[in-house]
Design a protein around this motif. Structure first.
Motif, mmCIF file in Angstrom:
data_model
loop_
_atom_site.group_PDB
_atom_site.id
_atom_site.type_symbol
_atom_site.label_atom_id
_atom_site.label_comp_id
_atom_site.label_asym_id
_atom_site.label_seq_id
_atom_site.Cartn_x
_atom_site.Cartn_y
_atom_site.Cartn_z
ATOM 1 N N UNK A 181 0.824 -1.207 0.000
ATOM 2 C CA UNK A 181 0.000 0.000 0.000
ATOM 3 C C UNK A 181 0.862 1.263 0.000
ATOM 4 N N UNK A 182 1.950 1.265 0.757
ATOM 5 C CA UNK A 182 2.846 2.415 0.793
ATOM 6 C C UNK A 182 3.454 2.643 -0.591
ATOM 7 N N UNK A 183 3.875 1.576 -1.265
ATOM 8 C CA UNK A 183 4.481 1.708 -2.596
ATOM 9 C C UNK A 183 3.456 2.235 -3.597
ATOM 10 N N UNK A 184 2.242 1.715 -3.526
ATOM 11 C CA UNK A 184 1.196 2.150 -4.454
ATOM 12 C C UNK A 184 0.876 3.624 -4.240
ATOM 13 N N UNK A 185 0.731 4.075 -3.003
ATOM 14 C CA UNK A 185 0.396 5.475 -2.743
ATOM 15 C C UNK A 185 1.547 6.434 -3.108
ATOM 16 N N UNK A 186 2.779 5.998 -2.938
ATOM 17 C CA UNK A 186 3.905 6.870 -3.298
ATOM 18 C C UNK A 186 4.037 7.033 -4.804
ATOM 19 N N UNK A 187 3.658 6.025 -5.561
ATOM 20 C CA UNK A 187 3.745 6.110 -7.023
ATOM 21 C C UNK A 187 2.604 6.939 -7.591
ATOM 22 N N UNK A 188 1.483 7.016 -6.880
ATOM 23 C CA UNK A 188 0.351 7.804 -7.363
ATOM 24 C C UNK A 188 0.620 9.309 -7.201
ATOM 25 N N UNK A 189 1.432 9.722 -6.311
ATOM 26 C CA UNK A 189 1.687 11.163 -6.078
ATOM 27 C C UNK A 189 2.877 11.569 -6.783
#
Length: 189
Positions: A181-189
């Motif tokens: 989840x952390x990796x997914x959210x960092x790539x979205x921003x």
């Protein structure tokens, strides 16, 4: 015409006149002669009139059919003989003969009266008549033999090792999901 008279307490005095070639006896309502007792099978036996003979044919009942104490699969029932279906005793009485008195159960309280018709419909399983205890099932000192648990202490407690394994796997899954989840959210921003 001959008739069957129930001798057992709770049903005593009930009679059924044998005026057709084939009469079925059992616990459920679709029998010609219903006896709503748990020891009687749903379709226990049939009575066939062959000339002057009254033939009892057991229909594979759970607790069997007995004439004067002898188990039968098919046999002629004579006037005065006792037919036992499960725990229910009946007697064949010739036309015009007096109805016999009911036999009290030795040392046992009388069973309750038959259930109302609505409760009788719900009854769908046969009660197996208990056979008691075999002497060879008891040990020499009269105690119960230990079964499959050879410790003699009853059931043994399981060890909790498997529970900890599931806890560790659960924690690992939570950590992996958190990282994803952390990796997914960092790539979205």
């Amino acid at each position: 015409m001959a008739k069957l008279v129930v001798l057992s307490a709770g049903f005593n005095g009930r009679t059924h006149e044998l005026n057709v070639d084939k009469t079925t006896i059992g616990r459920v309502e679709d029998n010609t002669f219903q006896i709503a007792d748990a020891s009687v099978s749903s379709h226990h036996c049939e009575i066939i009139l062959r000339g002057t003979d009254v033939v009892i044919h057991d229909l594979g009942s759970t607790n069997g059919s007995f004439i004067n104490g002898e188990k039968i699969s098919e046999s002629v029932l004579r006037p005065g003989q006792t037919l036992k279906l499960g725990q229910i005793e009946l007697q064949l009485v010739p036309d015009g003969a007096p109805i016999p008195a009911p036999k009290p159960a030795p040392g046992a309280p009388a069973p309750s009266a038959p259930a109302p018709a609505q409760q009788q419909r719900k009854m769908d399983s046969t009660m197996v008549v208990p056979r008691g205890v075999n002497l060879n099932e008891l040990s020499a000192d009269g105690t119960r033999p230990t079964g499959f648990d050879t410790s003699g202490k009853g059931f043994s407690k399981k060890k909790g090792n498997n529970n900890m394994l599931f806890v560790y796997i659960g924690i690992g899954l939570v950590v992996v999901i958190g990282i994803v989840l952390v990796i997914v959210f960092t790539q979205l921003h």
